[in-house]
Design a protein around this motif. Structure first.
Motif, mmCIF file in Angstrom:
data_model
loop_
_atom_site.group_PDB
_atom_site.id
_atom_site.type_symbol
_atom_site.label_atom_id
_atom_site.label_comp_id
_atom_site.label_asym_id
_atom_site.label_seq_id
_atom_site.Cartn_x
_atom_site.Cartn_y
_atom_site.Cartn_z
ATOM 1 N N VAL A 166 0.689 -1.446 0.194
ATOM 2 C CA VAL A 166 0.235 0.154 -0.084
ATOM 3 C C VAL A 166 0.627 1.430 -0.008
ATOM 4 C CG1 VAL A 166 -1.838 1.411 1.288
ATOM 5 C CG2 VAL A 166 -1.777 -1.311 0.968
ATOM 6 N N PHE A 167 0.954 2.378 -0.773
ATOM 7 C CA PHE A 167 1.258 2.823 -0.834
ATOM 8 C C PHE A 167 1.054 4.280 -0.644
ATOM 9 C CE2 PHE A 167 3.102 6.629 -4.310
ATOM 10 C CZ PHE A 167 3.787 7.338 -2.905
ATOM 11 N N LEU A 168 0.967 5.266 -0.130
ATOM 12 C CA LEU A 168 0.200 6.220 0.965
ATOM 13 C C LEU A 168 0.467 7.504 0.278
ATOM 14 C CD1 LEU A 168 -1.282 5.050 4.143
ATOM 15 C CD2 LEU A 168 -3.166 4.616 1.822
ATOM 16 N N ASP A 169 0.015 8.117 -0.414
ATOM 17 C CA ASP A 169 0.731 8.914 -0.716
ATOM 18 C C ASP A 169 0.614 10.551 -0.168
ATOM 19 O OD1 ASP A 169 3.014 11.171 -2.655
ATOM 20 O OD2 ASP A 169 1.692 10.102 -4.243
ATOM 21 N N GLU A 170 0.795 11.614 -0.041
ATOM 22 C CA GLU A 170 0.705 13.051 0.567
ATOM 23 C C GLU A 170 -0.456 12.631 2.092
ATOM 24 O OE1 GLU A 170 0.744 15.545 -0.917
ATOM 25 O OE2 GLU A 170 0.738 15.111 -2.821
ATOM 26 N N ILE A 171 1.037 11.711 2.862
ATOM 27 C CA ILE A 171 0.340 11.126 3.871
ATOM 28 C C ILE A 171 0.513 12.396 5.344
ATOM 29 C CG2 ILE A 171 2.904 10.550 4.714
ATOM 30 C CD1 ILE A 171 -0.183 8.933 6.499
ATOM 31 N N GLY A 172 0.986 14.191 4.791
ATOM 32 C CA GLY A 172 0.931 14.642 5.149
ATOM 33 C C GLY A 172 -0.442 15.876 5.246
ATOM 34 N N ASN A 173 -1.414 15.816 4.155
ATOM 35 C CA ASN A 173 -2.306 16.303 3.812
ATOM 36 C C ASN A 173 -3.207 15.643 5.031
ATOM 37 O OD1 ASN A 173 -1.450 17.412 2.513
ATOM 38 N ND2 ASN A 173 -2.354 16.671 0.553
ATOM 39 N N LEU A 174 -2.798 14.469 5.381
ATOM 40 C CA LEU A 174 -4.497 14.090 6.676
ATOM 41 C C LEU A 174 -4.362 14.595 7.940
ATOM 42 C CD1 LEU A 174 -5.783 10.875 6.289
ATOM 43 C CD2 LEU A 174 -3.682 9.734 7.779
ATOM 44 N N PRO A 175 -6.053 14.723 7.903
ATOM 45 C CA PRO A 175 -6.020 16.003 9.228
ATOM 46 C C PRO A 175 -6.132 14.872 10.440
ATOM 47 C CG PRO A 175 -8.058 15.832 7.346
ATOM 48 C CD PRO A 175 -7.097 14.800 7.409
ATOM 49 N N LEU A 176 -5.774 15.457 11.861
ATOM 50 C CA LEU A 176 -5.436 14.960 12.458
ATOM 51 C C LEU A 176 -6.471 13.566 13.390
ATOM 52 C CD1 LEU A 176 -4.397 18.402 15.023
ATOM 53 C CD2 LEU A 176 -2.885 15.318 14.322
ATOM 54 N N HIS A 177 -7.433 14.163 12.956
ATOM 55 C CA HIS A 177 -8.587 12.817 13.755
ATOM 56 C C HIS A 177 -8.385 11.445 12.982
ATOM 57 C CE1 HIS A 177 -11.112 14.946 10.555
ATOM 58 N NE2 HIS A 177 -12.033 14.329 10.341
ATOM 59 N N LEU A 178 -8.407 11.898 11.237
ATOM 60 C CA LEU A 178 -7.979 10.750 11.198
ATOM 61 C C LEU A 178 -6.694 9.505 10.628
ATOM 62 C CD1 LEU A 178 -9.802 11.642 7.067
ATOM 63 C CD2 LEU A 178 -10.655 10.570 8.970
ATOM 64 N N GLN A 179 -5.756 11.118 11.398
ATOM 65 C CA GLN A 179 -4.105 9.817 11.781
ATOM 66 C C GLN A 179 -4.305 8.516 12.457
ATOM 67 O OE1 GLN A 179 -0.979 13.598 12.961
ATOM 68 N NE2 GLN A 179 -1.714 14.736 10.809
ATOM 69 N N THR A 180 -4.927 9.357 13.611
ATOM 70 C CA THR A 180 -5.271 8.088 14.504
ATOM 71 C C THR A 180 -5.616 6.936 14.523
ATOM 72 O OG1 THR A 180 -6.424 10.538 16.540
ATOM 73 C CG2 THR A 180 -6.543 8.076 17.138
ATOM 74 N N LYS A 181 -7.040 6.751 13.578
ATOM 75 C CA LYS A 181 -6.917 5.886 12.569
ATOM 76 C C LYS A 181 -6.121 5.152 12.222
ATOM 77 C CE LYS A 181 -12.055 7.663 12.867
ATOM 78 N NZ LYS A 181 -13.416 8.065 12.677
ATOM 79 N N LEU A 182 -5.436 5.692 11.262
ATOM 80 C CA LEU A 182 -4.682 5.248 10.267
ATOM 81 C C LEU A 182 -3.313 4.431 11.862
ATOM 82 C CD1 LEU A 182 -3.434 4.558 7.796
ATOM 83 C CD2 LEU A 182 -1.900 6.612 7.819
ATOM 84 N N LEU A 183 -2.922 5.598 12.737
ATOM 85 C CA LEU A 183 -2.330 4.598 13.464
ATOM 86 C C LEU A 183 -2.965 3.985 14.022
ATOM 87 C CD1 LEU A 183 0.653 5.324 15.391
ATOM 88 C CD2 LEU A 183 -0.689 5.772 16.189
ATOM 89 N N SER A 184 -3.781 3.405 14.436
ATOM 90 C CA SER A 184 -4.324 1.867 14.134
ATOM 91 C C SER A 184 -4.386 0.592 13.405
ATOM 92 C CB SER A 184 -5.566 2.336 15.832
ATOM 93 O OG SER A 184 -5.965 1.335 15.622
ATOM 94 N N LEU A 185 -4.394 1.188 12.722
ATOM 95 C CA LEU A 185 -4.327 0.004 11.424
ATOM 96 C C LEU A 185 -3.144 -0.522 11.198
ATOM 97 C CD1 LEU A 185 -5.591 -0.874 8.479
ATOM 98 C CD2 LEU A 185 -5.109 1.129 7.799
ATOM 99 N N ILE A 186 -2.424 0.617 11.614
ATOM 100 C CA ILE A 186 -0.919 0.461 11.325
ATOM 101 C C ILE A 186 0.211 -0.411 12.140
ATOM 102 C CG2 ILE A 186 1.457 1.285 10.683
ATOM 103 C CD1 ILE A 186 0.136 3.768 9.499
ATOM 104 N N GLN A 187 -0.546 -0.214 13.766
ATOM 105 C CA GLN A 187 0.556 -0.479 14.780
ATOM 106 C C GLN A 187 -0.388 -2.364 14.427
ATOM 107 O OE1 GLN A 187 -0.896 2.232 17.870
ATOM 108 N NE2 GLN A 187 1.102 2.525 17.853
ATOM 109 N N ASN A 188 -1.679 -2.432 14.417
ATOM 110 C CA ASN A 188 -2.544 -3.435 14.655
ATOM 111 C C ASN A 188 -2.297 -4.340 13.840
ATOM 112 O OD1 ASN A 188 -2.975 -2.252 17.917
ATOM 113 N ND2 ASN A 188 -4.460 -1.403 16.924
ATOM 114 N N ARG A 189 -2.163 -3.529 12.580
ATOM 115 C CA ARG A 189 -2.459 -4.963 11.637
ATOM 116 C C ARG A 189 -3.728 -5.279 11.546
ATOM 117 N NH1 ARG A 189 1.352 -1.882 9.871
ATOM 118 N NH2 ARG A 189 3.023 -3.066 8.534
ATOM 119 N N LYS A 190 -3.885 -4.939 11.938
ATOM 120 C CA LYS A 190 -5.914 -5.180 11.504
ATOM 121 C C LYS A 190 -6.706 -3.782 11.245
ATOM 122 C CE LYS A 190 -5.842 -8.232 15.834
ATOM 123 N NZ LYS A 190 -6.185 -8.499 16.843
#
Length: 447
Positions: free
Chosen positions: A246-270
């Protein structure tokens, strides 16, 4: 122990030597070939890719002065100058073997050899061979993907590509940093193609183009009935990349509240689809990219610190085109060939004067801008020699056609600022204005 991918060639007229060396080295390397007649060496090398040659120094009975080995070493070097050669010699020929090292041999082994010493010498030679092959490859066109070609003679870019090759065999998260148009997508795709996941999907997700309302649905998917328009179950983009990259481009444009959900996904791989409590295990490799200064964004509380440290296991800075000017002729030549074919103009050429013109421009849009510049120039050229429509030429032509005083004033101010690299005093002198007058005009045109 896993065998190293390498092809070793052993050349000796003693069948016992060939057998024992082959049996030992076969434990460590994927392919070991043997020749008993040196006259077959050149034919073999012209047909096979070999990483290292083990070469005996004596082949003719009664002639044990080592000259045979030296002769065949020079023949091999003529055909394959960078191929490492390890000489196998008797104790009485050590001085000759040392002399051979000065003339291009990689190492020498005394018969009977110590197995550990033999392995260490061959393993080192294989590593040297691989490095030589990579350097030779990078001197010309160093990477190709399905969508793009990026050549490099730049030491900075070579380092980036070398790091990509090293990290490709792992599942480490990679963060690609660099200006727009520098080729981050190309490098991400190349990394995927070098990895063990290359036969699986490569999914590119531009986070900058996703609306906040669609973020979760597009990335995670949803269950039928999860919201008004959810008429059927839908697997999101990330789930569709299962076992791939998965290539997530323009990661710097992600709003803070959505960064939390992405972090959980990357950490837990679920992940769980919207409207569904079931968790799905995720097996993907993540690559991220941005032109943002994420360290600054973290210090300004615009980007989560824990997410930043999660995504930059390996952080690579992709250089701007202006910092790798030696690559401009190669890239321009590639784009010219591409568009000559596309627009049926096979006779167009790029001479030294035009290449110099390309190298003297700063390319703020990087490789993407060069691509578009060459395409426009091919389309508008009528003669056999390419007429470059450089970006500043295009702006100047537009201004002159409009004959609007304000447009002309804005154009000249931009040109002066660019010429003097933003130095207000020098630009003002060039324009015949005071610093204050230039500042007022810059404010007027929002420069």
């Amino acid at each position: 122990m896993r065998k190293k991918e390498a092809h070793i060639l052993i050349v000796d007229d003693d069948e016992d030597i060939l057998f024992s060396a082959r049996v030992w080295l076969k434990k460590f390397f994927t392919e070991v070939s043997c020749l008993s007649q040196p006259k077959n060496i050149l034919k073999f090398l012209s047909e096979q890719q070999v990483d290292t040659v083990l070469l005996d120094m004596n082949f003719r009975k009664g002639f044990e002065n080592g000259q045979d080995g030296l002769y065949w070493m020079q023949e091999i070097k003529t055909l394959e100058p960078q191929l490492p050669i390890i000489l196998m010699t008797a104790y009485g020929e050590v001085e000759l073997a040392v002399e051979a090292l000065k003339n291009g041999a990689s190492d020498f082994i005394l018969k009977p050899w110590n197995n550990e010493k033999l392995y260490a010498s061959v393993n080192l030679a294989v590593d040297v061979s691989r490095k030589n092959k990579k350097l030779n490859q990078w001197e010309n066109i160093s990477l190709k993907t399905n969508n793009y070609e990026l050549g490099t003679q730049s030491n900075t870019m070579k380092e980036v590509m070398e790091q990509i090759e090293r990290v490709s065999a792992t599942d480490a998260n990679v963060l690609l940093l660099g200006e727009n148009g520098t080729g981050k997508y190309v490098l991400a795709e190349h990394l995927h193609e070098l990895s063990e996941r290359k036969s699986q999907p490569f999914v590119h997700i531009d986070l900058g183009s996703l609306s906040e309302n669609l973020f979760e649905a597009e990335l995670f998917g949803y269950k039928k009935g999860a919201f008004t328009d959810a008429h059927q179950d839908y697997a999101g983009k990330i789930e569709n990349a299962q076992n791939g990259t998965v290539f997530l481009d323009e990661i710097g444009n992600l709003p803070l509240h959505l960064q939390t959900k992405l972090l959980s996904l990357i950490q837990n791989r679920k992940l769980s689809r919207l409207g569904e409590s079931k968790e799905r295990l995720l097996d993907v490799r993540f690559i991220f990219a941005t032109n943002e200064n994420l360290r600054k964004a973290v210090s300004e509380n615009r980007f989560r610190k824990d997410l930043y440290y999660r995504i930059n296991t390996v952080e690579l800075q992709v250089p701007a085109l202006r910092d790798r000017q030696e690559d401009i002729p190669v890239l321009a030549g590639y784009f010219l060939e591409k568009y000559r074919q596309k627009y049926h103009k096979p006779d167009l050429i790029l001479n030294e004067m035009l290449i110099s013109e390309l190298k003297n421009y700063s390319w703020p849009g990087n490789i993407r801008e060069l691509d578009h510049c060459i395409e426009r120039s091919v389309i508008l050229s009528r003669e056999k020699e390419l007429r470059l429509l450089m970006p500043q030429d295009e702006e100047a032509e537009k201004t002159i056609v409009n004959l609007n005083l304000e447009d002309m004033e804005e154009f000249l101010i931009k040109k002066a600022l660019k010429k003097h690299r933003g130095n207000i005093s020098l630009a003002a002198d060039d324009l015949g204005l005071s610093r204050a007058a230039l500042y007022r005009r810059m404010e007027k045109f929002q420069l």
